[in-house]
Enzyme design. Structure first.
Site, PDB file in Angstrom:
ATOM      1  N   TYR A  47       0.826  -1.209   0.000  1.00 36.52           N
ATOM      2  CA  TYR A  47       0.000   0.000   0.000  1.00 36.52           C
ATOM      3  C   TYR A  47       0.863   1.263   0.000  1.00 36.52           C
ATOM      4  O   TYR A  47       0.642   2.175  -0.810  1.00 36.52           O
ATOM      5  CB  TYR A  47      -0.914  -0.013   1.217  1.00 36.52           C
ATOM      6  N   LYS A  95       1.061   4.122  -3.061  1.00 37.40           N
ATOM      7  CA  LYS A  95       0.691   5.524  -2.876  1.00 37.40           C
ATOM      8  C   LYS A  95       1.875   6.459  -3.145  1.00 37.40           C
ATOM      9  O   LYS A  95       1.684   7.604  -3.580  1.00 37.40           O
ATOM     10  CB  LYS A  95       0.131   5.752  -1.475  1.00 37.40           C
TER      11      LYS A  95
END
Length: 246
Positions: free
Chosen positions: A151, A155
């Site tokens: 994750y 990002k």
């Protein structure tokens, strides 16, 4: 003087619109006068959203499927405002994250953003009227979070792509920015942070002593889409209660 944001005569597309932040962005955009296209992989969520906001258009597609996404986006028509909100998280340590885990997260969090934005931005360029794009990133692009290897890295890619898009699309009067909230207690946020033993240490580092409300993100996104933010381009705006100051 009260600052009022209106999007009359604008068409807006929001990905990940079935739940959480994306759903509330669609509702607020519609309240501000925009004609909205809501994109989700779950038809039931789109149906219930349309019950709440009857004037919207809905598109059901799995954004992780590159070809299906391109086919769907080619049919949505002209778009003036784009919010790339769709995202997923997979929680596992760096050493235990598999290729499949990484592919799933990157397919949705960065590849689908690239895919949707490319099609929408090409239309904006061809029409010559400019536009605005907001990518929903995360504070996870700026700090390391345990068990968030896939994750966090996805990002980070969103923030980098935002800068490149801003650089290349700016001359066409298309602004591209990102918002970077800390934990938002949507379904996905609760999955990762509902355990006080995990959330407590992070909360202790936030001077305001709280995580972010959905409305905090929605209002920031609408500001960046609006002419009130006419000179903002290529930024990754933290929404985090001062976490980065600590």
């Amino acid at each position: 003087m009260r600052m009022e944001i209106r999007f009359a005569s604008k068409r807006a597309l929001v990905t990940g619109a079935g739940k959480g932040i994306g759903r509330e962005i669609v509702k607020k955009l519609a309240q501000c006068g925009a004609e909205c296209v809501a994109v989700s992989r779950t038809q039931a969520d789109l149906d219930s959203l349309k019950d709440e906001v009857p004037g919207i258009h809905t598109v059901q597609v799995d954004l992780g499927d590159w070809i299906a996404t391109r086919e769907a986006m080619e049919k949505v028509g002209n778009i003036d405002l784009l919010v790339n909100n769709a995202g997923i998280a997979h929680l596992s340590s760096f050493l235990e994250t598999t290729r499949e885990d990484l592919d799933k997260v990157f397919d949705v969090n960065i590849k689908s953003l690239f895919n949707v934005s490319q099609i929408v931005a090409k239309g904006m360029v061809e029409r010559g009227n400019g536009g605005a794009i907001v990518n929903v990133s995360s504070i996870a692009s700026k700090i390391g979070l345990r068990d968030h290897a896939a994750y966090c890295s996805s990002k980070g890619a969103v923030d980098s792509l935002t800068q490149v898009m801003a650089l290349e699309l700016g001359p066409h009067k298309i602004r591209v920015n990102a918002v970077n909230p800390t934990v938002v207690m949507t379904d996905m946020g609760r999955m990762a942070w509902s355990d006080p033993s995990k959330s407590g240490p992070l909360l202790a580092r936030i001077p305001l002593g709280k995580f972010v409300d959905v409305d905090d993100v929605v209002n920031t996104v609408l500001f960046l889409l609006s002419d009130q933010a006419a000179s903002l381009n290529g930024i990754a705006l933290p929404i985090e209660g001062g976490l980065l100051a600590n």
